[in-house]
Scaffold this motif. Structure first.
Motif, short mmCIF file in Angstrom:
data_model
loop_
_atom_site.label_atom_id
_atom_site.label_comp_id
_atom_site.label_asym_id
_atom_site.label_seq_id
_atom_site.Cartn_x
_atom_site.Cartn_y
_atom_site.Cartn_z
N GLY A 127 0.81 -1.22 0.00
CA GLY A 127 0.00 0.00 0.00
C GLY A 127 0.84 1.27 0.00
N ALA A 128 0.18 2.41 -0.27
CA ALA A 128 0.84 3.72 -0.14
C ALA A 128 0.17 4.50 0.98
CB ALA A 128 0.75 4.50 -1.44
N SER A 129 -1.18 4.51 0.97
CA SER A 129 -1.89 5.19 2.06
C SER A 129 -2.21 4.13 3.12
CB SER A 129 -3.16 5.85 1.54
OG SER A 129 -4.05 4.90 1.00
N THR A 130 -1.16 3.61 3.73
CA THR A 130 -1.33 2.49 4.67
C THR A 130 -1.89 2.96 6.00
OG1 THR A 130 1.01 2.82 5.09
CG2 THR A 130 0.44 0.93 3.76
N HIS A 166 -2.06 8.40 -4.45
CA HIS A 166 -1.87 7.60 -5.66
C HIS A 166 -1.65 8.47 -6.89
CE1 HIS A 166 -4.46 4.46 -3.39
NE2 HIS A 166 -3.23 4.54 -2.92
N GLN A 178 -9.21 10.38 -2.17
CA GLN A 178 -8.27 9.52 -2.92
C GLN A 178 -8.85 8.82 -4.15
OE1 GLN A 178 -5.25 6.91 -0.72
NE2 GLN A 178 -6.76 5.39 -1.31
N GLU A 179 -10.08 8.30 -4.03
CA GLU A 179 -10.59 7.44 -5.11
C GLU A 179 -12.03 7.77 -5.48
OE1 GLU A 179 -9.94 3.32 -3.98
OE2 GLU A 179 -7.97 3.83 -3.17
N GLU A 198 -3.47 3.40 -9.59
CA GLU A 198 -4.46 2.33 -9.75
C GLU A 198 -5.13 2.37 -11.12
OE1 GLU A 198 -7.00 2.33 -6.29
OE2 GLU A 198 -5.37 1.61 -5.03
N ASP A 209 -13.50 6.48 -2.02
CA ASP A 209 -12.63 6.14 -0.90
C ASP A 209 -11.89 7.43 -0.55
OD1 ASP A 209 -10.83 5.29 0.95
OD2 ASP A 209 -9.71 3.94 -0.37
N GLU A 264 -15.93 4.84 1.57
CA GLU A 264 -14.85 4.11 2.26
C GLU A 264 -13.95 5.09 2.99
OE1 GLU A 264 -12.57 1.49 -0.30
OE2 GLU A 264 -10.83 1.67 1.01
N ASP A 292 -11.54 0.70 6.04
CA ASP A 292 -10.28 0.17 5.50
C ASP A 292 -9.19 0.42 6.54
OD1 ASP A 292 -7.93 -0.33 4.13
OD2 ASP A 292 -8.16 1.26 2.65
N LEU A 330 -13.37 -3.68 4.33
CA LEU A 330 -12.49 -3.79 3.18
C LEU A 330 -11.44 -4.84 3.55
CD1 LEU A 330 -12.28 -2.20 0.40
CD2 LEU A 330 -10.08 -1.44 1.28
N LYS A 386 -8.10 -6.67 2.92
CA LYS A 386 -6.81 -6.63 2.22
C LYS A 386 -5.91 -7.64 2.92
CE LYS A 386 -6.59 -1.70 0.93
NZ LYS A 386 -6.25 -0.36 1.48
N ARG A 434 -4.08 -3.56 -3.46
CA ARG A 434 -3.37 -2.40 -2.91
C ARG A 434 -2.95 -1.52 -4.08
NH1 ARG A 434 -2.58 -2.67 2.74
NH2 ARG A 434 -2.52 -0.43 2.35
N SER A 435 -2.53 -0.30 -3.75
CA SER A 435 -2.11 0.58 -4.85
C SER A 435 -0.83 0.08 -5.51
CB SER A 435 -1.95 2.02 -4.35
OG SER A 435 -1.13 2.05 -3.22
N LYS A 442 -12.60 -4.67 -5.17
CA LYS A 442 -12.01 -3.36 -5.49
C LYS A 442 -10.62 -3.61 -6.04
CE LYS A 442 -10.43 0.00 -2.69
NZ LYS A 442 -10.17 1.34 -2.12
P1 PGA Z 1 -3.37 1.72 -0.58
O1 PGA Z 1 -4.72 2.32 -1.12
O2 PGA Z 1 -3.17 0.38 -1.14
O3 PGA Z 1 -2.34 2.73 -1.03
O4 PGA Z 1 -3.50 1.68 0.94
C1 PGA Z 1 -5.88 1.58 -1.30
C2 PGA Z 1 -6.98 2.00 -0.38
O5 PGA Z 1 -6.82 2.95 0.42
O6 PGA Z 1 -8.04 1.38 -0.40
#
Ligand code: PGA
Ligand code: ZN
Length: 424
Positions: A39-42, A156, A164-165, A208, A243, A284, A311, A334, A336, A365-366, A387
């Motif tokens: 992920g990036a926005s973990t 992202h 973000q999304e 993404e 999201d 989300e 998430d 969510l 993951k 994940r991103s 997703k």
């Molecule tokens: P991430 O983003 O994989 O960078 O955490 C995906 C999300 O936030 O759902």
């Protein structure tokens, strides 16, 4: 019954060009590989992704995680039955011995866990989704409604203080393949419109696969998306989702979006307005990962008719899911796999959600790879929603393409059901 004969690990590259972990298991039946995403926005409560933090790859090397598989996990796995998923996952969790997998790394444990599942499926001569169904005691295989992120922003796309999304959900399709076709048509309609109105740079894509147009805010982006839906002839058939990844624009006290500060309550009012203006079905991470009061309030206000997905709030962690259920903080999970770091724990999280009448959305994940495990997972556990990003870039389409194959397989048995009807 064959046993695990060899366990190998190596680094490979993910979709952002960063190293990630791949594991390869050998049994008498063959070789089985799995790669982990990143992920990036973990969320800050996620299990630990072990990075070297050294000179190589700007600190992002995974040599230690790869070595942990070789030196610590491998000797314990040789000779075990690959169908004993739960035992193998528990063994790795015990070997790690920390609450967040910080010794071995969630990336190390997950790579092994997923490769073992592939070996187990072939051992039982089952398609992966069917085997995952068996592990999660589900026999109801349904093709998911995709959430497709067609306008990217935030982390992202290199922006701060933004939603973000921006996603589309083709709820009213008759089948998954029709849903995919509709989404792809809208994606390309949007692309044409953005390029015509704002120039070719407006259709460069984010992590993404969604576009990153110079549109000011979510209202403008939803307007552009709604127009593309309408022009494609799918009004009323496709709903919107977002999201926010709100932890990214929360400073501990206030939220900052597009240069303006919001209290929790003001942000919720904004979402309520947005939901009225556009057909937004799913929200989300509308609030930050520890803003429990805000989460309770938004679920009270919007949760009856709409989906509120946790998430970063839940990080696929049974303990946090239990807390959210008790507090009525959201109504969907969510899921993951790398947030918690093993298949068995991911299945436990899904079970907890289902047992409490929550919805479950299986997510990428991103930072992704060409591994399509989560496509089998979403069908296997009967999650109804996926997703996996925009319908572009191979690391995203790998998952959609696998869903097409699963649909074809289920169709050949006369039972490829699409989840759309079950969501409304
Ligand atoms: P991430 O983003 O994989 O960078 O955490 C995906 C999300 O936030 O759902
Ligand atoms: Zn998210």
């Amino acid at each position: 019954m064959s046993e695990i004969l060899e366990v190998k690990s190596r680094y490979v590259l993910d979709s952002r060009g960063n190293p990630t972990v791949e594991c390869e298991i050998k049994t008498e039946k063959g070789y089985f590989k799995a790669m982990v995403p990143s992920g990036a926005s973990t969320g800050k409560h996620e299990a630990l992704e072990l990075r070297d933090n050294g000179k190589q790859f700007h600190g992002k090397g995974v040599t230690k995680a790869v070595e942990n598989i070789q030196k610590i996990i491998r000797p314990k796995l040789i000779g075990l039955n690959p169908c004993n998923q739960k035992e193998i996952d528990s063994l790795m969790i015990e070997l790690d011995g920390t609450p967040n997998k910080s010794r071995l790394g969630a990336n190390a444990i997950l790579a092994v866990s997923l490769a073992v599942a592939r070996a187990g499926a072939l051992e039982k001569a089952q398609p992966l989704f069917q085997y995952l169904g068996e592990l999660s005691e589900n026999k109801n295989f349904v093709l998911p409604v995709p959430h497709m992120n067609i306008v990217n922003s935030g982390k992202h796309a290199g922006f701060e203080n933004d939603i973000q999304e921006h996603l589309i959900m083709p709820i009213k399709a008759k089948s998954f393949s029709e849903a995919l076709e509709m989404s792809v048509e809208v994606y390309h309609e949007l692309k044409n419109n953005l390029a015509a109105g704002l120039g070719s740079r407006a259709v460069l894509v984010g992590d993404e696969g969604g576009f990153v147009p110079p549109l000011k805010n979510t209202n403008e982006r939803f307007e552009a998306i709604s127009k593309a839906i309408e022009e494609s002839g799918y009004s009323g058939k496709i709903v919107l989702a977002l999201d926010a990844a709100a932890s990214e624009f929360f400073n501990g006290k206030e939220y900052t979006l597009w240069g303006k500060n919001y209290s929790s309550g003001e942000l919720i009012d904004y979402y309520c307005d947005l939901g009225k203006t556009f057909n937004v079905f799913s929200f989300e991470d509308p609030l930050a990962e520890d803003d429990w009061t805000g989460w309770r309030e938004i679920t009270k206000k919007l949760g009856k008719k709409r989906q509120i997905i946790g998430d970063d709030l839940l990080v696929t962690n049974p303990a946090r899911i239990k807390k959210a259920i008790e507090l009525n903080a959201c109504n969907a999970l969510l899921l993951k796999v790398n947030q918690i770091g093993s298949l068995s724990e991911s299945l436990e999280s899904a079970r907890l959600a289902f047992n409490n009448n929550w919805r479950v959305v299986v997510s990428h994940r991103s930072g992704e790879t060409s591994d399509s495990f989560i496509a089998d997972l979403v069908v296997g556990i009967g999650a109804l929603q996926s997703k996996f990003g925009a319908p572009a870039r191979s690391e995203r389409t790998a998952k959609y393409n696998q869903l097409l194959r699963i649909e074809e397989y289920l169709n050949s048995q006369g039972k490829a059901e699409y989840a759309g009807k079950k969501l409304k």
